[in-house]
Design a protein around this motif. Structure first.
Motif, short mmCIF file in Angstrom:
data_model
loop_
_atom_site.label_atom_id
_atom_site.label_comp_id
_atom_site.label_asym_id
_atom_site.label_seq_id
_atom_site.Cartn_x
_atom_site.Cartn_y
_atom_site.Cartn_z
N ARG A 1 34.51 -19.45 45.29
CA ARG A 1 33.56 -20.28 45.80
C ARG A 1 33.02 -21.44 44.85
NH1 ARG A 1 35.20 -20.14 50.98
NH2 ARG A 1 34.88 -17.89 51.79
N ILE A 2 32.84 -20.66 43.62
CA ILE A 2 32.28 -21.57 42.31
C ILE A 2 33.40 -22.48 42.02
CG2 ILE A 2 31.74 -21.44 39.97
CD1 ILE A 2 29.24 -20.86 41.79
N LYS A 3 34.67 -21.90 41.97
CA LYS A 3 35.73 -22.82 41.61
C LYS A 3 36.00 -24.14 42.53
CE LYS A 3 38.42 -19.44 39.04
NZ LYS A 3 38.51 -20.50 37.70
N ILE A 4 35.62 -23.82 43.91
CA ILE A 4 35.85 -24.79 44.92
C ILE A 4 34.67 -25.88 44.59
CG2 ILE A 4 35.56 -25.09 47.34
CD1 ILE A 4 36.51 -22.66 48.05
N LEU A 5 33.49 -25.44 44.28
CA LEU A 5 32.55 -26.54 43.95
C LEU A 5 32.90 -27.25 42.64
CD1 LEU A 5 29.42 -24.39 44.89
CD2 LEU A 5 30.37 -26.37 46.13
N GLU A 6 33.40 -26.55 41.74
CA GLU A 6 33.68 -27.35 40.52
C GLU A 6 34.92 -28.29 40.88
OE1 GLU A 6 34.72 -24.05 37.68
OE2 GLU A 6 32.81 -23.57 37.23
N ILE B 1 47.45 -28.42 46.33
CA ILE B 1 48.24 -27.15 45.61
C ILE B 1 47.48 -26.39 44.66
CG2 ILE B 1 50.49 -26.52 44.39
CD1 ILE B 1 51.56 -29.14 45.94
N GLU B 2 46.68 -27.04 43.80
CA GLU B 2 45.91 -26.38 42.68
C GLU B 2 44.80 -25.79 43.38
OE1 GLU B 2 42.83 -27.62 39.24
OE2 GLU B 2 43.90 -29.10 39.97
N LEU B 3 44.07 -25.83 44.34
CA LEU B 3 43.30 -25.12 45.14
C LEU B 3 43.89 -23.91 45.55
CD1 LEU B 3 40.27 -24.94 45.35
CD2 LEU B 3 40.41 -26.13 47.59
N THR B 4 45.03 -24.01 46.41
CA THR B 4 45.64 -22.98 47.06
C THR B 4 46.16 -21.97 46.26
OG1 THR B 4 46.19 -24.54 49.01
CG2 THR B 4 47.23 -22.34 48.75
N VAL B 5 46.71 -22.58 45.06
CA VAL B 5 47.27 -21.45 43.91
C VAL B 5 46.27 -20.52 43.41
CG1 VAL B 5 48.41 -21.42 41.87
CG2 VAL B 5 49.43 -22.93 43.54
N THR B 6 44.96 -21.25 43.24
CA THR B 6 43.81 -20.67 42.60
C THR B 6 43.31 -19.51 43.55
OG1 THR B 6 43.13 -22.63 41.45
CG2 THR B 6 41.55 -20.80 41.67
N ALA B 7 43.38 -19.68 44.71
CA ALA B 7 42.97 -18.79 45.68
C ALA B 7 44.05 -17.66 45.81
CB ALA B 7 42.93 -19.51 47.06
N LEU C 1 47.15 -18.49 35.23
CA LEU C 1 46.78 -19.37 36.24
C LEU C 1 47.21 -21.01 36.19
CD1 LEU C 1 45.23 -19.93 39.12
CD2 LEU C 1 43.16 -20.17 37.99
N GLN C 2 47.17 -21.55 35.03
CA GLN C 2 47.41 -22.90 34.86
C GLN C 2 48.91 -22.83 34.77
OE1 GLN C 2 45.33 -25.52 34.55
NE2 GLN C 2 47.16 -26.47 34.71
N ALA C 3 49.55 -21.83 34.44
CA ALA C 3 51.14 -21.80 34.40
C ALA C 3 51.63 -21.89 35.82
CB ALA C 3 51.69 -20.94 33.43
N CYS C 4 51.05 -21.14 36.60
CA CYS C 4 51.40 -21.28 38.01
C CYS C 4 51.13 -22.40 38.70
CB CYS C 4 50.47 -20.08 38.91
SG CYS C 4 50.76 -18.27 38.17
N ILE C 5 49.82 -22.79 38.22
CA ILE C 5 49.62 -24.37 38.98
C ILE C 5 50.63 -25.39 38.49
CG2 ILE C 5 48.02 -26.10 38.88
CD1 ILE C 5 45.76 -24.04 38.70
N ASP C 6 51.09 -25.35 37.38
CA ASP C 6 51.98 -26.44 36.59
C ASP C 6 53.25 -26.19 37.35
OD1 ASP C 6 50.01 -27.46 34.99
OD2 ASP C 6 50.58 -26.16 33.54
N PHE C 7 53.80 -24.95 37.42
CA PHE C 7 55.12 -24.66 38.08
C PHE C 7 55.06 -24.99 39.49
CE2 PHE C 7 58.46 -22.17 40.09
CZ PHE C 7 59.36 -22.15 39.22
N ALA C 8 53.71 -24.92 40.21
CA ALA C 8 53.93 -24.91 41.89
C ALA C 8 54.01 -26.55 41.95
CB ALA C 8 52.58 -24.51 42.30
#
Length: 447
Positions: A437-442, A139-145, A31-38
């Motif tokens: 939903r928890i990740k959004i709050l975090e 972008i981070e939130l969208t990639v996570t979703a 997930l972190q690699a995807c976020i960094d690449f995006a």
């Protein structure tokens, strides 16, 4: 023979190279690699960075505007006919004239316009930096979703694959019973139909995985989507700990209103708009300028005139030199109310920026409150789905025993199986919905 050995060695080397390249290309991304690449390849972020560079150049231009301007020019003229001599006598002659001039101009006071403009440009640059951070967070939130959607689809795919194995076992068992004359062909065809339905479900679930993976790869602007994949993470680890978390929604809101880049950008733009008012107000103040210049010239007559010989260049350069210093004061009296209306428009712009801040705050609070309510509902749904999944699993086990013993119909068996399958799907969807939903709050609660 030696040639064949070389060909064999080369073929093995090429196969090894292609295999290694394939393995490298199909490397799974976390997930972190995807976020960094995006973030690295996002056109939105790149555009914001270019905007930041533009703001920086604008700030530097404002800073250098306080420096004096210095210029020089050289003119060469060739005069024919009547020309003026040194004693202002006008005669017919042909002469060449060379002129040298250097001048300096400097603004000493402009009503602090440049000072306020630099402050305004700095705030503009700061707001753009916050815009970059805000774009990165989105972008981070969208990639996570998107990433969690792939994990959800993969787990559902595994459920359907398990059902295919179970259905195949039922087909094999009923086929054996039919061969021994203990079951009818109708039950066998019903079991095969169930197997075919489950196989179609696997195809659809597998396609959902591919489509969600494609969506994430395209969101990241990944160059080779055919070789893109994610590392399946064990989200079950720590799920009980997450369930026991107590989220203080008021703390999340307070933290978000203080630390989110979108809020900081809106606050900065209000300050920038107020500073721009001072820039326009400088138009009411007088301006003071300083100037300095130096000039000289050289005259050469092609036909010498008695009493007016051509003097040497150096002597003329010294004798014809002239210097000047000057101060210029401009007092604005009436500018057709241009400054007045500029200030008035900018004050309206400040109010518009303040309204934009309130709107940003309102939207942020709304998103957090909705995320909190959805998180609470998702948690309750997940806990209820756990109970339903356990009950459906037990009911299916009993029904499977009864069906294998011949005391239950194929319809009753499939009904219990379908309910268990639905319960599993609901549990998986509830789990990933709750995690998101928890990740959004975090996300909103982080500093």
């Amino acid at each position: 023979m030696k040639f064949n050995v070389k060909v064999l060695f080369l073929s093995i080397f090429l196969l090894f190279f292609l295999f290694s390249t394939s393995l490298y290309a199909q490397k799974k991304m976390s997930l972190q690699a995807c976020i960094d690449f995006a973030l690295e390849h996002s056109y939105t972020v790149k555009q914001k960075i270019l905007e930041k560079e533009l703001r920086y150049v604008q700030l530097q231009a404002t800073k250098t505007s306080i420096a004096p301007t210095l210029g020089a020019n050289i003119g060469q003229n060739l005069d024919f006919g009547r020309s003026a001599l040194a004693d202002a006598l006008i005669i017919n002659t042909t002469q060449a004239t060379t002129n040298f001039y250097a001048g300096l101009n400097m603004d000493l006071f402009q009503g602090l316009r440049t000072h306020h403009q630099m402050k305004s440009d700095k705030l503009n640059l700061e707001a753009t930096l916050f815009d970059i951070e805000s774009a990165k967070e989105n972008i981070e939130l969208t990639v996570t979703a998107y990433y969690l959607q792939i994990l959800l689809n993969k787990e559902i795919l595994e459920v359907y694959k398990t059902q295919v194995i179970s259905s195949q076992e039922q087909v094999d068992r009923i086929q054996l019973l039919v061969n021994n004359g203990k079951s009818s062909d109708a039950e066998l065809y019903a079991a095969k139909a169930t197997l075919a339905t489950d196989q179609v479900a696997v195809v659809e679930a597998n396609n959902a995985v591919r489509l969600s993976t494609l969506d994430l790869a395209q969101l990241m602007n990944y160059p080779d989507v055919s070789n893109f994949g994610i590392a399946t993470e064990a989200d079950d680890v720590g799920i009980d700990e997450i369930l026991n978390k107590n989220v203080d929604v008021y703390h999340v809101v307070e933290n978000a209103l203080q630390n989110r880049p979108a809020i900081k950008a809106a606050l900065t733009r209000i300050e920038q708009a107020k500073r721009t008012i001072k820039v326009y107000q400088s138009g009411w103040y007088p301006t003071l300028g300083f100037s300095a210049s130096f000039g000289t010239g050289y005259f050469y007559r092609f036909k010498e005139i008695s009493g007016f010989p051509n003097q040497p260049f150096g002597e003329q350069f010294r004798n014809n030199a002239r210097q000047s210093l000057g101060l210029s004061l401009y007092i604005p009296i009436f500018d057709k109310l241009s400054t007045h209306y500029n200030v008035k428009q900018q004050r309206i712009n400040v109010k518009a920026q303040e309204l934009q801040l309130e709107e940003t705050r309102r939207i942020l609070i709304k998103e957090i409150e909705q995320a909190y309510v959805n998180a609470v509902a998702s948690k309750e749904k997940y806990l209820a789905s756990q109970v339903a999944n356990t009950s459906s699993a037990i009911a299916f086990q009993y029904e499977e025993v009864k069906f294998n013993a011949g005391s239950s119909t194929n319809f009753e068996f499939n009904d219990a199986r379908n309910k268990y399958l639905q319960a599993q799907s609901n549990l998986i969807q509830a789990k990933f919905d709750f995690l998101f939903r928890i990740k959004i709050l975090e996300f909103y609660g982080k500093n």
